[in-house]
Scaffold this motif. Structure first.
Motif, PDB file in Angstrom:
ATOM      1  N   HIS A   1       0.826  -1.203   0.000  1.00 43.22           N
ATOM      2  CA  HIS A   1       0.000   0.000   0.000  1.00 43.22           C
ATOM      3  C   HIS A   1       0.865   1.260   0.000  1.00 43.22           C
ATOM      4  O   HIS A   1       2.082   1.216   0.248  1.00 43.22           O
ATOM      5  CB  HIS A   1      -0.915   0.016   1.223  1.00 43.22           C
ATOM      6  CG  HIS A   1      -1.956  -1.057   1.231  1.00 43.22           C
ATOM      7  ND1 HIS A   1      -2.753  -1.343   0.148  1.00 43.22           N
ATOM      8  CD2 HIS A   1      -2.339  -1.921   2.222  1.00 43.22           C
ATOM      9  CE1 HIS A   1      -3.584  -2.316   0.454  1.00 43.22           C
ATOM     10  NE2 HIS A   1      -3.342  -2.698   1.699  1.00 43.22           N
TER      11      HIS A   1
ATOM     12  N   LEU B   1      -1.317 -13.662  -2.183  1.00 47.52           N
ATOM     13  CA  LEU B   1      -2.356 -13.398  -3.169  1.00 47.52           C
ATOM     14  C   LEU B   1      -2.330 -14.445  -4.277  1.00 47.52           C
ATOM     15  O   LEU B   1      -1.263 -14.754  -4.821  1.00 47.52           O
ATOM     16  CB  LEU B   1      -2.149 -12.028  -3.815  1.00 47.52           C
ATOM     17  CG  LEU B   1      -2.280 -10.771  -2.950  1.00 47.52           C
ATOM     18  CD1 LEU B   1      -1.926  -9.547  -3.783  1.00 47.52           C
ATOM     19  CD2 LEU B   1      -3.678 -10.645  -2.394  1.00 47.52           C
TER      20      LEU B   1
ATOM     21  N   ILE C   1      -3.929 -10.419  -8.416  1.00 49.27           N
ATOM     22  CA  ILE C   1      -3.897  -9.025  -7.976  1.00 49.27           C
ATOM     23  C   ILE C   1      -4.651  -8.172  -8.990  1.00 49.27           C
ATOM     24  O   ILE C   1      -4.600  -8.429 -10.203  1.00 49.27           O
ATOM     25  CB  ILE C   1      -2.438  -8.537  -7.820  1.00 49.27           C
ATOM     26  CG1 ILE C   1      -2.368  -7.186  -7.125  1.00 49.27           C
ATOM     27  CG2 ILE C   1      -1.723  -8.497  -9.167  1.00 49.27           C
ATOM     28  CD1 ILE C   1      -0.953  -6.790  -6.716  1.00 49.27           C
ATOM     29  N   LYS C   2      -5.376  -7.183  -8.501  1.00 49.79           N
ATOM     30  CA  LYS C   2      -6.115  -6.290  -9.384  1.00 49.79           C
ATOM     31  C   LYS C   2      -5.154  -5.285 -10.010  1.00 49.79           C
ATOM     32  O   LYS C   2      -4.371  -4.643  -9.305  1.00 49.79           O
ATOM     33  CB  LYS C   2      -7.215  -5.569  -8.614  1.00 49.79           C
ATOM     34  CG  LYS C   2      -8.130  -4.723  -9.504  1.00 49.79           C
ATOM     35  CD  LYS C   2      -9.278  -4.118  -8.712  1.00 49.79           C
ATOM     36  CE  LYS C   2     -10.190  -3.298  -9.600  1.00 49.79           C
ATOM     37  NZ  LYS C   2     -11.316  -2.694  -8.816  1.00 49.79           N
TER      38      LYS C   2
ATOM     39  N   PRO D   1      -5.740   1.153  -3.089  1.00 49.33           N
ATOM     40  CA  PRO D   1      -4.943   0.189  -2.320  1.00 49.33           C
ATOM     41  C   PRO D   1      -4.902  -1.174  -3.007  1.00 49.33           C
ATOM     42  O   PRO D   1      -5.734  -1.462  -3.858  1.00 49.33           O
ATOM     43  CB  PRO D   1      -5.679   0.128  -0.975  1.00 49.33           C
ATOM     44  CG  PRO D   1      -7.100   0.440  -1.327  1.00 49.33           C
ATOM     45  CD  PRO D   1      -7.020   1.473  -2.418  1.00 49.33           C
ATOM     46  N   ILE D   2      -3.916  -1.985  -2.635  1.00 48.57           N
ATOM     47  CA  ILE D   2      -3.748  -3.301  -3.234  1.00 48.57           C
ATOM     48  C   ILE D   2      -5.022  -4.126  -3.031  1.00 48.57           C
ATOM     49  O   ILE D   2      -5.586  -4.172  -1.946  1.00 48.57           O
ATOM     50  CB  ILE D   2      -2.539  -4.043  -2.608  1.00 48.57           C
ATOM     51  CG1 ILE D   2      -1.254  -3.238  -2.815  1.00 48.57           C
ATOM     52  CG2 ILE D   2      -2.411  -5.441  -3.181  1.00 48.57           C
ATOM     53  CD1 ILE D   2      -0.810  -3.101  -4.243  1.00 48.57           C
ATOM     54  N   GLU D   3      -5.465  -4.776  -4.104  1.00 47.29           N
ATOM     55  CA  GLU D   3      -6.619  -5.655  -4.044  1.00 47.29           C
ATOM     56  C   GLU D   3      -6.268  -6.982  -4.702  1.00 47.29           C
ATOM     57  O   GLU D   3      -5.491  -7.019  -5.665  1.00 47.29           O
ATOM     58  CB  GLU D   3      -7.820  -5.040  -4.759  1.00 47.29           C
ATOM     59  CG  GLU D   3      -8.343  -3.756  -4.141  1.00 47.29           C
ATOM     60  CD  GLU D   3      -9.563  -3.233  -4.871  1.00 47.29           C
ATOM     61  OE1 GLU D   3     -10.366  -4.062  -5.356  1.00 47.29           O
ATOM     62  OE2 GLU D   3      -9.703  -2.002  -4.985  1.00 47.29           O
ATOM     63  N   GLY D   4      -6.841  -8.054  -4.192  1.00 48.51           N
ATOM     64  CA  GLY D   4      -6.609  -9.371  -4.786  1.00 48.51           C
ATOM     65  C   GLY D   4      -7.201 -10.454  -3.918  1.00 48.51           C
ATOM     66  O   GLY D   4      -7.856 -10.191  -2.901  1.00 48.51           O
ATOM     67  N   ASP D   5      -6.976 -11.685  -4.332  1.00 49.28           N
ATOM     68  CA  ASP D   5      -7.507 -12.850  -3.636  1.00 49.28           C
ATOM     69  C   ASP D   5      -6.507 -13.299  -2.572  1.00 49.28           C
ATOM     70  O   ASP D   5      -5.577 -14.053  -2.852  1.00 49.28           O
ATOM     71  CB  ASP D   5      -7.763 -13.973  -4.655  1.00 49.28           C
ATOM     72  CG  ASP D   5      -8.376 -15.207  -4.020  1.00 49.28           C
ATOM     73  OD1 ASP D   5      -8.745 -15.145  -2.834  1.00 49.28           O
ATOM     74  OD2 ASP D   5      -8.471 -16.241  -4.714  1.00 49.28           O
TER      75      ASP D   5
ATOM     76  N   TYR E   1       2.123  -7.787   0.158  1.00 50.47           N
ATOM     77  CA  TYR E   1       1.338  -8.814  -0.513  1.00 50.47           C
ATOM     78  C   TYR E   1       2.248  -9.599  -1.452  1.00 50.47           C
ATOM     79  O   TYR E   1       2.852  -9.019  -2.357  1.00 50.47           O
ATOM     80  CB  TYR E   1       0.200  -8.182  -1.309  1.00 50.47           C
ATOM     81  CG  TYR E   1      -0.848  -7.507  -0.448  1.00 50.47           C
ATOM     82  CD1 TYR E   1      -2.009  -8.175  -0.088  1.00 50.47           C
ATOM     83  CD2 TYR E   1      -0.659  -6.203   0.013  1.00 50.47           C
ATOM     84  CE1 TYR E   1      -2.971  -7.568   0.703  1.00 50.47           C
ATOM     85  CE2 TYR E   1      -1.613  -5.584   0.807  1.00 50.47           C
ATOM     86  CZ  TYR E   1      -2.769  -6.270   1.147  1.00 50.47           C
ATOM     87  OH  TYR E   1      -3.711  -5.655   1.930  1.00 50.47           O
TER      88      TYR E   1
END
Length: 261
Positions: free
Chosen positions: A112, A136, A139-140, A149-153, A230
């Motif tokens: 982030h 993750l 990652i988006k 901000p970082i997004e993902g599974d 991440y």
């Protein structure tokens, strides 16, 4: 002189995250740095594939100081034999560092925009932050770079997280909790003569061993789940048929059992 030297050591090709939609890790992680709210830093990238990346990386101007370097000529004993070289790479980064505080990450890690601010705030409070690890599956991205901000599974956390017993942060003196995402002062690194390169080759316990020596200096550490990195799933460099480095008998720092609670 910058306040922070952010360092990354990489044994992977720059396109090793291509299957995740990221054509260049070097450029993608610099996007994370470009977005940092704390801006008084330099970036040191210790690169196994330095020769093939040097010209292209030199054309990239992210707006902050970048030192793209190979493993130092005086720290290549295991490296030149084709073995793991984690301590040697970290010592190389220390040699090039001008920052008061060193933050050491691994490749395939994203973060982030407040990560460096959290490291510096901990340092001003006389603690050294260890970033929490979140893994993750994906990652988006937007135009090839991670969104902020970082997004993902997210599917896993590191072993230290379980020891917080429900808390989100913990100040402690467990030097053996050090691994990727660690921070330490340049002064302490020089006092301790860097990382133990005798741990390179067959295993990689160099972070935990260095952390124990920091502990003996009386240093306090902060594990903060909000200060996280991440780790994006990727193929290991040891699976690359053209890999320059191998790691036989690899022992992950995460499996180091000499941990106090």
């Amino acid at each position: 002189m910058p306040k922070i030297s952010l360092t990354i050591r990489s044994a992977s090709r720059d396109n090793f995250l291509a299957t995740q939609g990221i054509p260049s890790f070097f450029e993608a992680v610099m996007w994370c740095m470009h977005e940092q709210t704390f801006t008084d830093f330099e970036f040191i990238y210790v690169d196994t594939h330095y020769d093939e990346n040097r010209e292209r990386f030199a054309t990239i101007n992210p707006g902050f100081q970048v030192k793209h370097v190979p493993v130092h000529k005086d720290h290549r004993y295991w490296y030149d034999q084709g073995w793991a070289f984690m301590a040697a790479a970290t010592n190389t980064a220390i040699l090039y560092a001008d920052g008061e505080l060193i933050v050491s990450l691994d490749d395939a890690e994203f973060f982030h925009d407040d990560l460096l601010a959290r490291y510096w705030a901990a340092y001003e409070n006389e603690t050294f932050m260890h970033a929490a690890h979140l893994r993750l599956r994906n990652i988006k991205l937007k135009t090839g770079w991670p969104v902020m901000p970082i997004e993902g599974d997210v599917y896993d956390t590191d072993s230290r997280h379980e020891r917080l017993r429900g808390a989100t942060r913990r100040v402690h003196n467990n030097g053996s909790w050090l691994y990727a995402g660690k921070s330490f002062s340049l002064k302490d690194a020089l006092t301790l003569n860097g990382f133990n390169e005798r741990l390179d080759g067959n295993s990689t316990l160099e972070d935990a061993e260095f952390g124990v020596r920091l502990e003996k200096l009386g240093r306090k550490f902060l594990y903060d789940t909000h200060g996280c990195v991440y780790i994006l799933d990727h193929r290991s460099y040891v699976d690359d048929p053209d890999a320059k480095k191998i790691s036989r008998g690899f022992i992950a720092v995460e499996n180091y059992v000499d941990v106090k609670c």
